[in-house]
Write a protein that holds these residues in place. Sequence first.
Motif, PDB file in Angstrom:
ATOM      1  N   MET A   1       0.842  -1.186   0.000  1.00 49.63           N
ATOM      2  CA  MET A   1       0.000   0.000   0.000  1.00 49.63           C
ATOM      3  C   MET A   1       0.883   1.243   0.000  1.00 49.63           C
ATOM      4  SD  MET A   1      -2.968   0.816   2.687  1.00 49.63           S
ATOM      5  CE  MET A   1      -3.143   2.433   3.282  1.00 49.63           C
ATOM      6  N   GLU A   2       0.669   2.100  -0.975  1.00 48.81           N
ATOM      7  CA  GLU A   2       1.485   3.294  -1.118  1.00 48.81           C
ATOM      8  C   GLU A   2       0.802   4.476  -0.449  1.00 48.81           C
ATOM      9  OE1 GLU A   2       2.888   6.098  -4.767  1.00 48.81           O
ATOM     10  OE2 GLU A   2       2.957   3.932  -5.052  1.00 48.81           O
ATOM     11  N   GLU A   3       1.551   5.189   0.377  1.00 50.09           N
ATOM     12  CA  GLU A   3       0.996   6.352   1.058  1.00 50.09           C
ATOM     13  C   GLU A   3       1.343   7.597   0.272  1.00 50.09           C
ATOM     14  OE1 GLU A   3       1.644   6.770   5.244  1.00 50.09           O
ATOM     15  OE2 GLU A   3       1.838   4.616   5.463  1.00 50.09           O
ATOM     16  N   ASN A   4       0.368   8.449   0.072  1.00 50.45           N
ATOM     17  CA  ASN A   4       0.585   9.699  -0.628  1.00 50.45           C
ATOM     18  C   ASN A   4       0.194  10.833   0.311  1.00 50.45           C
ATOM     19  OD1 ASN A   4       1.082  11.623  -2.523  1.00 50.45           O
ATOM     20  ND2 ASN A   4      -0.750  11.237  -3.724  1.00 50.45           N
ATOM     21  N   LEU A   5       1.021  11.085   1.302  1.00 53.34           N
ATOM     22  CA  LEU A   5       0.738  12.106   2.302  1.00 53.34           C
ATOM     23  C   LEU A   5       1.462  13.397   1.962  1.00 53.34           C
ATOM     24  CD1 LEU A   5       1.181   9.938   5.511  1.00 53.34           C
ATOM     25  CD2 LEU A   5      -0.955  10.539   4.371  1.00 53.34           C
ATOM     26  N   GLU A   6       0.755  14.506   2.068  1.00 54.89           N
ATOM     27  CA  GLU A   6       1.355  15.819   1.882  1.00 54.89           C
ATOM     28  C   GLU A   6       2.259  16.109   3.082  1.00 54.89           C
ATOM     29  OE1 GLU A   6       2.125  19.455   0.036  1.00 54.89           O
ATOM     30  OE2 GLU A   6       0.858  17.841  -0.726  1.00 54.89           O
ATOM     31  N   ARG A   7       3.506  16.398   2.814  1.00 49.61           N
ATOM     32  CA  ARG A   7       4.427  16.707   3.913  1.00 49.61           C
ATOM     33  C   ARG A   7       4.247  18.146   4.344  1.00 49.61           C
ATOM     34  NH1 ARG A   7      10.007  13.781   2.058  1.00 49.61           N
ATOM     35  NH2 ARG A   7       9.283  11.679   2.450  1.00 49.61           N
ATOM     36  N   VAL A   8       3.986  18.327   5.609  1.00 46.50           N
ATOM     37  CA  VAL A   8       3.802  19.659   6.178  1.00 46.50           C
ATOM     38  C   VAL A   8       5.178  20.256   6.454  1.00 46.50           C
ATOM     39  CG1 VAL A   8       2.900  20.950   8.140  1.00 46.50           C
ATOM     40  CG2 VAL A   8       1.603  19.029   7.208  1.00 46.50           C
ATOM     41  N   HIS A   9       5.364  21.493   6.008  1.00 47.03           N
ATOM     42  CA  HIS A   9       6.630  22.181   6.258  1.00 47.03           C
ATOM     43  C   HIS A   9       6.506  22.975   7.553  1.00 47.03           C
ATOM     44  CE1 HIS A   9      10.359  24.249   5.736  1.00 47.03           C
ATOM     45  NE2 HIS A   9       9.762  25.417   5.636  1.00 47.03           N
ATOM     46  N   GLN A  10       7.379  22.675   8.475  1.00 51.35           N
ATOM     47  CA  GLN A  10       7.375  23.360   9.769  1.00 51.35           C
ATOM     48  C   GLN A  10       8.819  23.533  10.212  1.00 51.35           C
ATOM     49  OE1 GLN A  10       5.383  21.117  12.821  1.00 51.35           O
ATOM     50  NE2 GLN A  10       5.190  22.886  14.134  1.00 51.35           N
ATOM     51  N   PHE A  11       9.090  24.635  10.900  1.00 49.38           N
ATOM     52  CA  PHE A  11      10.423  24.879  11.423  1.00 49.38           C
ATOM     53  C   PHE A  11      10.302  25.351  12.858  1.00 49.38           C
ATOM     54  CE2 PHE A  11      14.399  27.420  11.784  1.00 49.38           C
ATOM     55  CZ  PHE A  11      15.274  26.355  11.620  1.00 49.38           C
ATOM     56  N   CYS A  12      10.986  24.664  13.751  1.00 48.91           N
ATOM     57  CA  CYS A  12      10.987  25.022  15.164  1.00 48.91           C
ATOM     58  C   CYS A  12      12.426  25.348  15.558  1.00 48.91           C
ATOM     59  CB  CYS A  12      10.446  23.863  15.998  1.00 48.91           C
ATOM     60  SG  CYS A  12      10.455  24.198  17.766  1.00 48.91           S
ATOM     61  N   LEU A  13      12.657  26.569  16.018  1.00 49.68           N
ATOM     62  CA  LEU A  13      13.994  27.020  16.386  1.00 49.68           C
ATOM     63  C   LEU A  13      14.027  27.352  17.869  1.00 49.68           C
ATOM     64  CD1 LEU A  13      16.817  27.830  15.331  1.00 49.68           C
ATOM     65  CD2 LEU A  13      15.894  30.120  14.997  1.00 49.68           C
ATOM     66  N   LYS A  14      15.000  26.798  18.582  1.00 53.57           N
ATOM     67  CA  LYS A  14      15.160  27.044  20.011  1.00 53.57           C
ATOM     68  C   LYS A  14      16.414  27.882  20.243  1.00 53.57           C
ATOM     69  CE  LYS A  14      13.332  22.473  20.911  1.00 53.57           C
ATOM     70  NZ  LYS A  14      13.693  21.127  21.302  1.00 53.57           N
ATOM     71  N   GLU A  15      16.216  29.061  20.811  1.00 47.71           N
ATOM     72  CA  GLU A  15      17.324  29.937  21.208  1.00 47.71           C
ATOM     73  C   GLU A  15      18.310  30.233  20.070  1.00 47.71           C
ATOM     74  OE1 GLU A  15      17.686  31.357  24.295  1.00 47.71           O
ATOM     75  OE2 GLU A  15      15.783  30.448  24.879  1.00 47.71           O
ATOM     76  N   ARG A  16      17.826  30.189  18.839  1.00 50.51           N
ATOM     77  CA  ARG A  16      18.671  30.403  17.653  1.00 50.51           C
ATOM     78  C   ARG A  16      19.812  29.396  17.544  1.00 50.51           C
ATOM     79  NH1 ARG A  16      20.838  36.279  17.132  1.00 50.51           N
ATOM     80  NH2 ARG A  16      21.843  35.287  15.367  1.00 50.51           N
ATOM     81  N   ARG A  17      19.787  28.316  18.318  1.00 53.64           N
ATOM     82  CA  ARG A  17      20.898  27.353  18.350  1.00 53.64           C
ATOM     83  C   ARG A  17      20.521  25.963  17.839  1.00 53.64           C
ATOM     84  NH1 ARG A  17      25.681  28.733  18.426  1.00 53.64           N
ATOM     85  NH2 ARG A  17      26.273  26.820  19.431  1.00 53.64           N
ATOM     86  N   GLU A  18      19.268  25.554  17.976  1.00 50.93           N
ATOM     87  CA  GLU A  18      18.840  24.218  17.565  1.00 50.93           C
ATOM     88  C   GLU A  18      17.522  24.340  16.816  1.00 50.93           C
ATOM     89  OE1 GLU A  18      18.354  21.806  21.008  1.00 50.93           O
ATOM     90  OE2 GLU A  18      20.406  22.069  21.673  1.00 50.93           O
ATOM     91  N   GLY A  19      17.464  23.702  15.651  1.00 48.25           N
ATOM     92  CA  GLY A  19      16.241  23.758  14.863  1.00 48.25           C
ATOM     93  C   GLY A  19      15.879  22.414  14.272  1.00 48.25           C
ATOM     94  N   THR A  20      14.586  22.186  14.136  1.00 50.39           N
ATOM     95  CA  THR A  20      14.063  20.985  13.485  1.00 50.39           C
ATOM     96  C   THR A  20      13.151  21.429  12.362  1.00 50.39           C
ATOM     97  OG1 THR A  20      14.143  19.720  15.541  1.00 50.39           O
ATOM     98  CG2 THR A  20      12.710  18.890  13.802  1.00 50.39           C
ATOM     99  N   LEU A  21      13.376  20.886  11.172  1.00 50.27           N
ATOM    100  CA  LEU A  21      12.552  21.202  10.018  1.00 50.27           C
ATOM    101  C   LEU A  21      11.857  19.952   9.519  1.00 50.27           C
ATOM    102  CD1 LEU A  21      15.367  23.048   9.589  1.00 50.27           C
ATOM    103  CD2 LEU A  21      14.024  23.762   7.648  1.00 50.27           C
ATOM    104  N   THR A  22      10.611  20.110   9.095  1.00 54.94           N
ATOM    105  CA  THR A  22       9.888  19.043   8.413  1.00 54.94           C
ATOM    106  C   THR A  22       9.488  19.570   7.046  1.00 54.94           C
ATOM    107  OG1 THR A  22       7.750  19.708   9.317  1.00 54.94           O
ATOM    108  CG2 THR A  22       9.021  18.080  10.583  1.00 54.94           C
ATOM    109  N   GLY A  23       9.055  18.671   6.172  1.00 55.76           N
ATOM    110  CA  GLY A  23       8.681  19.074   4.824  1.00 55.76           C
ATOM    111  C   GLY A  23       9.880  19.333   3.938  1.00 55.76           C
ATOM    112  N   VAL A  24      11.014  18.727   4.273  1.00 54.57           N
ATOM    113  CA  VAL A  24      12.232  18.885   3.479  1.00 54.57           C
ATOM    114  C   VAL A  24      12.210  17.861   2.350  1.00 54.57           C
ATOM    115  CG1 VAL A  24      14.747  18.756   3.499  1.00 54.57           C
ATOM    116  CG2 VAL A  24      13.536  19.742   5.452  1.00 54.57           C
ATOM    117  N   VAL A  25      12.382  18.333   1.131  1.00 53.31           N
ATOM    118  CA  VAL A  25      12.397  17.467  -0.043  1.00 53.31           C
ATOM    119  C   VAL A  25      13.815  17.028  -0.374  1.00 53.31           C
ATOM    120  CG1 VAL A  25      11.867  17.362  -2.513  1.00 53.31           C
ATOM    121  CG2 VAL A  25      10.319  18.561  -0.944  1.00 53.31           C
ATOM    122  N   ASP A  26      14.775  17.957  -0.273  1.00 53.45           N
ATOM    123  CA  ASP A  26      16.160  17.656  -0.629  1.00 53.45           C
ATOM    124  C   ASP A  26      17.099  18.642   0.050  1.00 53.45           C
ATOM    125  OD1 ASP A  26      18.258  16.346  -1.847  1.00 53.45           O
ATOM    126  OD2 ASP A  26      17.772  17.018  -3.880  1.00 53.45           O
TER     127      ASP A  26
END
Length: 94
Positions: A1-26
């Motif tokens: 079963m193939e999933e075709n989910l839209e990836r949500v782009h979100q960026f969370c930055l803590k104290e300008r030192r650590e960040g997590t990004l989603t929705g990254v294609v490349d």
Amino acid sequence: MEENLERVHQFCLKERREGTLTGVVDVISFDSEQIFLETTQGMLTIRGRELHVSRLQLELGEIDVEGTVDSFVYTEGGSYGRRQKGGLLGRLFS
């Protein structure tokens, strides 16, 4: 079963030192002063000092960044990474 989910782009930055990004294609390129990404919302350039990609999971569209972040710049259009033989990872393993 193939999933075709839209990836949500979100960026969370803590104290300008650590960040997590989603929705990254490349990841197009990165060094200690700049990270250039293709996201579901366009091209993203992260600029700063002592930048480091601490975790990369392209199959999930996630990346963790460490260092001092100075700016984020989004640009519209174009899939630069696909024109460059699959982006950074494609060039590394070709």
